[in-house]
Design a protein around this motif. Structure first.
Motif, PDB file in Angstrom:
ATOM      1  N   ARG A  14       0.833  -1.217   0.000  1.00  0.00           N
ATOM      2  CA  ARG A  14       0.000   0.000   0.000  1.00  0.00           C
ATOM      3  C   ARG A  14       0.861   1.258   0.000  1.00  0.00           C
ATOM      4  O   ARG A  14       0.682   2.154  -0.822  1.00  0.00           O
ATOM      5  CB  ARG A  14      -0.907  -0.017   1.226  1.00  0.00           C
ATOM      6  CG  ARG A  14      -1.723   1.231   1.377  1.00  0.00           C
ATOM      7  CD  ARG A  14      -2.589   1.162   2.614  1.00  0.00           C
ATOM      8  NE  ARG A  14      -3.399   2.369   2.720  1.00  0.00           N
ATOM      9  CZ  ARG A  14      -4.199   2.603   3.730  1.00  0.00           C
ATOM     10  NH1 ARG A  14      -4.319   1.735   4.702  1.00  0.00           N
ATOM     11  NH2 ARG A  14      -4.897   3.712   3.761  1.00  0.00           N
ATOM     12  N   TRP A  15       1.809   1.334   0.925  1.00  0.00           N
ATOM     13  CA  TRP A  15       2.624   2.541   1.040  1.00  0.00           C
ATOM     14  C   TRP A  15       3.789   2.534   0.064  1.00  0.00           C
ATOM     15  O   TRP A  15       4.224   3.592  -0.377  1.00  0.00           O
ATOM     16  CB  TRP A  15       3.095   2.720   2.486  1.00  0.00           C
ATOM     17  CG  TRP A  15       1.935   2.803   3.418  1.00  0.00           C
ATOM     18  CD1 TRP A  15       1.635   1.940   4.424  1.00  0.00           C
ATOM     19  CD2 TRP A  15       0.893   3.792   3.425  1.00  0.00           C
ATOM     20  NE1 TRP A  15       0.470   2.325   5.055  1.00  0.00           N
ATOM     21  CE2 TRP A  15      -0.007   3.467   4.466  1.00  0.00           C
ATOM     22  CE3 TRP A  15       0.624   4.920   2.647  1.00  0.00           C
ATOM     23  CZ2 TRP A  15      -1.143   4.220   4.746  1.00  0.00           C
ATOM     24  CZ3 TRP A  15      -0.507   5.664   2.931  1.00  0.00           C
ATOM     25  CH2 TRP A  15      -1.375   5.312   3.963  1.00  0.00           C
ATOM     26  N   LEU A  20       6.803   5.294  -3.994  1.00  0.00           N
ATOM     27  CA  LEU A  20       7.491   5.240  -5.282  1.00  0.00           C
ATOM     28  C   LEU A  20       6.887   6.234  -6.272  1.00  0.00           C
ATOM     29  O   LEU A  20       7.614   6.932  -6.980  1.00  0.00           O
ATOM     30  CB  LEU A  20       7.445   3.824  -5.858  1.00  0.00           C
ATOM     31  CG  LEU A  20       8.303   2.777  -5.147  1.00  0.00           C
ATOM     32  CD1 LEU A  20       7.984   1.389  -5.668  1.00  0.00           C
ATOM     33  CD2 LEU A  20       9.779   3.084  -5.302  1.00  0.00           C
ATOM     34  N   ALA A  21       5.569   6.312  -6.298  1.00  0.00           N
ATOM     35  CA  ALA A  21       4.900   7.241  -7.216  1.00  0.00           C
ATOM     36  C   ALA A  21       5.252   8.682  -6.882  1.00  0.00           C
ATOM     37  O   ALA A  21       5.536   9.485  -7.783  1.00  0.00           O
ATOM     38  CB  ALA A  21       3.391   7.042  -7.173  1.00  0.00           C
ATOM     39  N   ALA A  22       5.261   9.023  -5.608  1.00  0.00           N
ATOM     40  CA  ALA A  22       5.602  10.398  -5.205  1.00  0.00           C
ATOM     41  C   ALA A  22       7.040  10.725  -5.560  1.00  0.00           C
ATOM     42  O   ALA A  22       7.328  11.797  -6.103  1.00  0.00           O
ATOM     43  CB  ALA A  22       5.369  10.581  -3.708  1.00  0.00           C
ATOM     44  N   LEU A  23       7.951   9.803  -5.284  1.00  0.00           N
ATOM     45  CA  LEU A  23       9.363  10.059  -5.553  1.00  0.00           C
ATOM     46  C   LEU A  23       9.682  10.051  -7.042  1.00  0.00           C
ATOM     47  O   LEU A  23      10.735  10.533  -7.456  1.00  0.00           O
ATOM     48  CB  LEU A  23      10.240   9.048  -4.814  1.00  0.00           C
ATOM     49  CG  LEU A  23      10.275   9.202  -3.296  1.00  0.00           C
ATOM     50  CD1 LEU A  23      11.052   8.059  -2.655  1.00  0.00           C
ATOM     51  CD2 LEU A  23      10.866  10.549  -2.898  1.00  0.00           C
ATOM     52  N   MET A  44       5.099   4.125   9.809  1.00  0.00           N
ATOM     53  CA  MET A  44       4.919   3.332   8.603  1.00  0.00           C
ATOM     54  C   MET A  44       5.736   3.900   7.440  1.00  0.00           C
ATOM     55  O   MET A  44       6.323   3.139   6.653  1.00  0.00           O
ATOM     56  CB  MET A  44       3.430   3.288   8.228  1.00  0.00           C
ATOM     57  CG  MET A  44       3.082   2.188   7.267  1.00  0.00           C
ATOM     58  SD  MET A  44       3.218   0.575   8.058  1.00  0.00           S
ATOM     59  CE  MET A  44       4.452  -0.169   7.045  1.00  0.00           C
ATOM     60  N   LEU A  45       5.781   5.224   7.336  1.00  0.00           N
ATOM     61  CA  LEU A  45       6.575   5.837   6.275  1.00  0.00           C
ATOM     62  C   LEU A  45       8.055   5.539   6.485  1.00  0.00           C
ATOM     63  O   LEU A  45       8.766   5.196   5.534  1.00  0.00           O
ATOM     64  CB  LEU A  45       6.335   7.347   6.207  1.00  0.00           C
ATOM     65  CG  LEU A  45       7.118   8.088   5.122  1.00  0.00           C
ATOM     66  CD1 LEU A  45       6.845   7.514   3.730  1.00  0.00           C
ATOM     67  CD2 LEU A  45       6.791   9.572   5.168  1.00  0.00           C
ATOM     68  N   ALA A  46       8.515   5.641   7.725  1.00  0.00           N
ATOM     69  CA  ALA A  46       9.923   5.345   8.021  1.00  0.00           C
ATOM     70  C   ALA A  46      10.256   3.897   7.676  1.00  0.00           C
ATOM     71  O   ALA A  46      11.299   3.613   7.064  1.00  0.00           O
ATOM     72  CB  ALA A  46      10.223   5.634   9.487  1.00  0.00           C
ATOM     73  N   GLN A  47       9.367   2.969   8.033  1.00  0.00           N
ATOM     74  CA  GLN A  47       9.589   1.553   7.713  1.00  0.00           C
ATOM     75  C   GLN A  47       9.601   1.314   6.209  1.00  0.00           C
ATOM     76  O   GLN A  47      10.438   0.571   5.694  1.00  0.00           O
ATOM     77  CB  GLN A  47       8.509   0.686   8.358  1.00  0.00           C
ATOM     78  CG  GLN A  47       8.642   0.541   9.842  1.00  0.00           C
ATOM     79  CD  GLN A  47       7.497  -0.266  10.451  1.00  0.00           C
ATOM     80  OE1 GLN A  47       6.509  -0.586   9.795  1.00  0.00           O
ATOM     81  NE2 GLN A  47       7.638  -0.591  11.728  1.00  0.00           N
TER      82      GLN A  47
END
Length: 111
Positions: A14-15, A20-23, A44-47
C-alpha cells in the motif's frame, strides 16, 4: 518464499506504491513526503522508506547540517520500479468500472 516475491511485496505494498509514485516526481524531505502521500503514519513511512532503501530503490541523502536535512530520491532501479508500478496503478484506475460491473454480475449470479 521466493526472493522475487518479497521484492514484489515491497514495491506493491500500500505505502510502497504511493512512496514510489511520489518520488517519481522529485526528491522529498521526510515531512514533505508524508504530506504528499497522505494518511501514512510516521512509523509506517519510516519503515517503508527503510525497506525500499535496503532493496536499492530509494536513496537517502543525510546532509550534516543543523537542523538535520534528509532527502529521499529514487535510484535508477527505483525509477524503473516506480514507472512499472505507476503504470499498473493507472491501468487499475482505468479498469474500475469494468471491475465493478463484473462484481455486480458475480453477486447477482450468487443470490
Amino acid at each position: 518464499m521466493c526472493p522475487s516475491r518479497l521484492v514484489l511485496e515491497h514495491v506493491t505494498s500500500r505505502w510502497g506504491v504511493l512512496v514510489l509514485a511520489a518520488l517519481l516526481e522529485r526528491s522529498y524531505r521526510f515531512s514533505e513526503l508524508r504530506r504528499t502521500v497522505g494518511g501514512v503514519s510516521e512509523k509506517m513511512l519510516a519503515q517503508t522508506l527503510q525497506t525500499l532503501e535496503r532493496d536499492g530503490f530509494v536513496h537517502r541523502d543525510a546532509k550534516p547540517v543543523i537542523p538535520p536535512r534528509v532527502d529521499y530520491s529514487l535510484t535508477p532501479i527505483g525509477i524503473e520500479a516506480a514507472e512499472q508500478v505507476w503504470a499498473l496503478a493507472r491501468w487499475t484506475e482505468r479498469q474500475v468500472d469494468a471491475v465493478q460491473t463484473a462484481r455486480e454480475a458475480y453477486d447477482r449470479a450468487r443470490t
